[in-house]
Design a protein around this motif. Structure first.
Motif, short mmCIF file in Angstrom:
data_model
loop_
_atom_site.label_atom_id
_atom_site.label_comp_id
_atom_site.label_asym_id
_atom_site.label_seq_id
_atom_site.Cartn_x
_atom_site.Cartn_y
_atom_site.Cartn_z
N THR A 1 7.17 7.52 -22.03
CA THR A 1 7.32 6.50 -21.01
C THR A 1 6.03 6.38 -20.22
O THR A 1 5.39 7.36 -19.88
N ALA A 2 5.65 5.15 -19.89
CA ALA A 2 4.37 4.90 -19.23
C ALA A 2 4.44 5.18 -17.74
O ALA A 2 5.51 5.13 -17.13
N LYS B 1 2.70 -5.99 -19.12
CA LYS B 1 2.73 -4.75 -18.34
C LYS B 1 2.87 -5.00 -16.84
O LYS B 1 2.84 -4.05 -16.05
N HIS C 1 -6.63 0.27 -12.78
CA HIS C 1 -6.89 0.11 -14.21
C HIS C 1 -7.86 1.17 -14.73
O HIS C 1 -7.73 1.65 -15.86
N LEU D 1 -5.46 4.49 -14.52
CA LEU D 1 -4.21 4.44 -15.30
C LEU D 1 -4.15 3.13 -16.09
O LEU D 1 -3.36 2.24 -15.78
N PRO D 2 -4.98 2.99 -17.11
CA PRO D 2 -5.05 1.71 -17.84
C PRO D 2 -3.77 1.34 -18.58
O PRO D 2 -3.56 0.17 -18.91
N ASP D 3 -2.89 2.31 -18.81
CA ASP D 3 -1.64 2.04 -19.52
C ASP D 3 -0.45 1.89 -18.57
O ASP D 3 0.70 1.84 -19.01
N ALA D 4 -0.73 1.79 -17.29
CA ALA D 4 0.35 1.74 -16.29
C ALA D 4 1.16 0.46 -16.39
O ALA D 4 0.67 -0.59 -16.83
N ARG D 5 2.41 0.56 -15.96
CA ARG D 5 3.25 -0.60 -15.74
C ARG D 5 3.14 -0.94 -14.25
O ARG D 5 3.37 -0.08 -13.40
N PHE E 1 -4.25 -5.94 -17.10
CA PHE E 1 -3.31 -5.06 -17.79
C PHE E 1 -2.57 -5.75 -18.93
O PHE E 1 -2.01 -5.07 -19.79
#
Length: 306
Positions: free
Chosen positions: A2-3, A176, A96, A99-103, A172
């Motif tokens: 999970t992101a 996202k 970004h 946490l570039p993969d953040a939601r 993102f």
């Protein structure tokens, strides 16, 4: 896996409830306290931000669960227009980088209601200005104070949500970035179920009536508080002060508590000036229409200016 989740506000959209009740009790994610988030992302001056240092301050490495960050000032501070609109996009870049993969979670609210709540918070927080002066921004100032890049004040543009939403989508990816109207909190279970489906977060708190949170003082109480605020320099920048009394801040809080217990003084809800409402209708309608079309949100049913 999970992101991670980053909740950026806006102010006056139940952020305190999420930070104190909802996110800390999540079973799927690990909540990072606001102080750590502020130190990592907000505190470094413009060209002194370092993503690696921010990761260290957030202690991201070695965690067994994805993190959730919740800090409304990441969208900009409400009483200074997000420093002339510069904080919001800069925080997006910093998030970004870390946490570039953040939601990304963004809560919005009907602008007339968020403006009403903003002014009520301004007075509750120590403000003394009238609605005319507060919402007038630069109009009632002189010299350098009329330049928002020199002395920021309230700016209507801060609550034009669509530009910041679009900026996050560009960084993102649209898939996202998750947008939720504050008004959906009326059905707490449905909202949190939607967030679980969208974000993969598993909530663990006990439900409570959302409408009972953060009740504002009424018109009469706010008028009295404005008077009491003249005797302390705290806690907002743009205000007047007759004298900064020792203990003035304690007095201010005491007055608020006492007034809050007197029901007749809070019977009449604060009403916005007609010119403020007209400005909101004119400025926010185009962006709201774009959000309604692109996101399929029922903003027309929820009372947003369109």
């Amino acid at each position: 896996m999970t992101a991670p989740i980053v909740h950026i506000g806006y102010h006056k959209t139940a952020t305190t409830w999420f930070q104190e009740t909802v996110f800390p009790a999540a079973r799927s994610h690990e909540f990072i306290p606001r102080k750590q988030v502020q130190d990592a992302l907000l505190a470094p001056p413009g060209l002194h931000f370092d993503a690696a240092t921010a990761r260290e301050k957030l202690a991201l490495d070695g965690r067994t669960r994805p993190v959730v960050l919740s800090e409304e000032n990441l969208s900009g501070y409400l009483h200074n227009g997000g420093l002339h609109g510069l904080i919001g996009p800069e925080m997006a870049r910093r998030i970004h980088a870390v946490l570039p993969d953040a939601r990304i979670v963004i809560f919005i609210r009907s602008q007339p209601e968020i403006l009403r709540a903003t002014y009520a918070q301004y007075v509750s927080g120590g403000g003394t200005w009238s609605q005319k002066r507060y919402f007038g921004g630069m109009q009632h100032r002189r010299g350098a104070l009329t330049r928002p890049w020199k002395a920021p004040a309230f700016e209507y543009e801060h609550f034009d949500f669509e530009p910041l939403v679009a900026f996050y989508e560009g960084l993102f990816g649209r898939e996202k970035v998750f947008l939720y109207p504050y008004e959906w909190i009326r059905d707490e279970a449905a909202l949190l179920s939607r967030m679980t489906d969208d974000l993969g977060i598993e909530f663990g708190h006990e439900s409570a009536a959302a409408k009972a949170r953060n009740v504002s003082l009424g018109t009469a109480s706010l008028a009295v508080v404005r008077g009491a605020n003249l005797f302390t320099r705290q806690s907002v920048v743009n205000k007047d002060c007759i004298v900064d009394l020792p203990g003035g801040q304690v007095l201010r809080h005491g007055v608020k508590r006492a007034l809050g217990a007197i029901r007749p003084l809070n019977a009449h809800r604060l009403q916005l000036r007609a010119d403020v409402l007209a400005k909101a209708e004119d400025l926010y309608a185009p962006g709201n229409r774009r959000l309604m079309a692109s996101r399929g949100l029922p903003l027309d049913e929820l009372g947003y200016p369109l």
